[in-house]
Design a protein around this motif. Sequence first.
Motif, PDB file in Angstrom:
ATOM      1  N   GLU A  79       0.834  -1.186   0.000  1.00 12.99           N
ATOM      2  CA  GLU A  79       0.000   0.000   0.000  1.00 12.99           C
ATOM      3  C   GLU A  79       0.873   1.241   0.000  1.00 12.99           C
ATOM      4  OE1 GLU A  79      -2.936  -0.070   3.025  1.00 12.99           O
ATOM      5  OE2 GLU A  79      -3.495  -2.142   2.622  1.00 12.99           O
ATOM      6  N   LEU A  80       0.358   2.292  -0.611  1.00 15.09           N
ATOM      7  CA  LEU A  80       1.120   3.535  -0.682  1.00 15.09           C
ATOM      8  C   LEU A  80       1.408   4.111   0.697  1.00 15.09           C
ATOM      9  CD1 LEU A  80      -0.525   5.369  -3.714  1.00 15.09           C
ATOM     10  CD2 LEU A  80       1.716   4.296  -3.604  1.00 15.09           C
ATOM     11  N   ARG A  96       7.298   5.021   2.998  1.00 19.99           N
ATOM     12  CA  ARG A  96       7.659   6.222   3.752  1.00 19.99           C
ATOM     13  C   ARG A  96       8.376   7.249   2.900  1.00 19.99           C
ATOM     14  NH1 ARG A  96       9.221   3.882   9.700  1.00 19.99           N
ATOM     15  NH2 ARG A  96       7.234   2.841   9.952  1.00 19.99           N
ATOM     16  N   TRP A  97       9.214   6.820   1.977  1.00 13.94           N
ATOM     17  CA  TRP A  97       9.955   7.769   1.146  1.00 13.94           C
ATOM     18  C   TRP A  97       8.992   8.601   0.299  1.00 13.94           C
ATOM     19  CZ3 TRP A  97       9.489   7.711  -4.102  1.00 13.94           C
ATOM     20  CH2 TRP A  97       8.956   6.561  -4.684  1.00 13.94           C
ATOM     21  N   LEU A  98       7.878   7.988  -0.140  1.00 18.57           N
ATOM     22  CA  LEU A  98       6.890   8.720  -0.933  1.00 18.57           C
ATOM     23  C   LEU A  98       6.190   9.769  -0.062  1.00 18.57           C
ATOM     24  CD1 LEU A  98       5.465   8.990  -3.660  1.00 18.57           C
ATOM     25  CD2 LEU A  98       3.846   7.263  -2.888  1.00 18.57           C
ATOM     26  N   PHE A  99       5.883   9.400   1.188  1.00 21.52           N
ATOM     27  CA  PHE A  99       5.260  10.345   2.106  1.00 21.52           C
ATOM     28  C   PHE A  99       6.160  11.552   2.335  1.00 21.52           C
ATOM     29  CE2 PHE A  99       5.080  11.798   6.541  1.00 21.52           C
ATOM     30  CZ  PHE A  99       3.820  12.374   6.533  1.00 21.52           C
ATOM     31  N   PHE A 100       7.452  11.298   2.599  1.00 18.66           N
ATOM     32  CA  PHE A 100       8.359  12.404   2.864  1.00 18.66           C
ATOM     33  C   PHE A 100       8.634  13.230   1.608  1.00 18.66           C
ATOM     34  CE2 PHE A 100       9.424   9.723   6.586  1.00 18.66           C
ATOM     35  CZ  PHE A 100       9.125  10.655   7.561  1.00 18.66           C
ATOM     36  N   LEU A 101       8.611  12.608   0.452  1.00 17.15           N
ATOM     37  CA  LEU A 101       8.779  13.350  -0.797  1.00 17.15           C
ATOM     38  C   LEU A 101       7.612  14.313  -1.008  1.00 17.15           C
ATOM     39  CD1 LEU A 101      10.285  13.786  -3.521  1.00 17.15           C
ATOM     40  CD2 LEU A 101       8.807  12.003  -4.454  1.00 17.15           C
ATOM     41  N   ILE A 102       6.393  13.816  -0.825  1.00 12.60           N
ATOM     42  CA  ILE A 102       5.218  14.672  -0.995  1.00 12.60           C
ATOM     43  C   ILE A 102       5.201  15.770   0.064  1.00 12.60           C
ATOM     44  CG2 ILE A 102       2.697  14.705  -0.888  1.00 12.60           C
ATOM     45  CD1 ILE A 102       2.744  11.919  -2.163  1.00 12.60           C
ATOM     46  N   LEU A 103       5.519  15.422   1.310  1.00 13.78           N
ATOM     47  CA  LEU A 103       5.573  16.412   2.380  1.00 13.78           C
ATOM     48  C   LEU A 103       6.628  17.476   2.069  1.00 13.78           C
ATOM     49  CD1 LEU A 103       4.555  17.266   5.196  1.00 13.78           C
ATOM     50  CD2 LEU A 103       6.418  15.882   6.156  1.00 13.78           C
ATOM     51  N   GLY A 104       7.785  17.059   1.580  1.00 14.95           N
ATOM     52  CA  GLY A 104       8.841  18.006   1.231  1.00 14.95           C
ATOM     53  C   GLY A 104       8.436  18.930   0.095  1.00 14.95           C
ATOM     54  N   LEU A 105       7.776  18.390  -0.921  1.00 15.98           N
ATOM     55  CA  LEU A 105       7.333  19.226  -2.034  1.00 15.98           C
ATOM     56  C   LEU A 105       6.268  20.230  -1.604  1.00 15.98           C
ATOM     57  CD1 LEU A 105       7.205  16.601  -4.925  1.00 15.98           C
ATOM     58  CD2 LEU A 105       8.845  18.465  -4.643  1.00 15.98           C
ATOM     59  N   LEU A 106       5.341  19.779  -0.758  1.00 17.14           N
ATOM     60  CA  LEU A 106       4.324  20.700  -0.253  1.00 17.14           C
ATOM     61  C   LEU A 106       4.944  21.789   0.614  1.00 17.14           C
ATOM     62  CD1 LEU A 106       1.419  18.220   0.595  1.00 17.14           C
ATOM     63  CD2 LEU A 106       1.490  19.903  -1.244  1.00 17.14           C
ATOM     64  N   SER A 107       5.912  21.423   1.444  1.00 19.40           N
ATOM     65  CA  SER A 107       6.594  22.411   2.287  1.00 19.40           C
ATOM     66  C   SER A 107       7.372  23.393   1.431  1.00 19.40           C
ATOM     67  CB  SER A 107       7.542  21.715   3.258  1.00 19.40           C
ATOM     68  OG  SER A 107       6.824  20.838   4.090  1.00 19.40           O
TER      69      SER A 107
END
Length: 137
Positions: free
Chosen positions: A109-110, A114-125
């Motif tokens: 499951e997506l 964790r790397w995808l979560f932190f990538l999306i969080l980093g891009l949003l930040s």
Amino acid sequence: MKKGSSRNYTFTTSQENAKFEISGLPQGIYRFKAGATVSGKQESASGEFVIKDLQIETMNTRADFDALRQLSAATGAKFYQINQFENVQQAILNHKIPDRIDATEDLKELINLRWLFFLILGLLSLEWVLRKYNGSY
């Protein structure tokens, strides 16, 4: 193209376009003349070529039994000749169908990546910081 007619084509080479191609010519004999200036010197070439209406599928209408034997041997299949129809029938009737087929699936499951979560969080930040810096808010 009509017989005896001529056409002029301009060809400029580039990295994306390294060859000259004309498609859709009907069958016939074609003659060409080409010229170019290379390092200040005029170069030219001429020649002819023939386009034939060739139907490859109709060239060899006989089955290649050697190729069929090799293909069946390579894939674990059986090769039967026309006079072995009874053998084909027996092979079909004697074929054992498996009672149960097992399959294994590995679902990830997506939410577990964790790397995808932190990538999306980093891009949003990053977007938020850039908007704040540029005064968009």
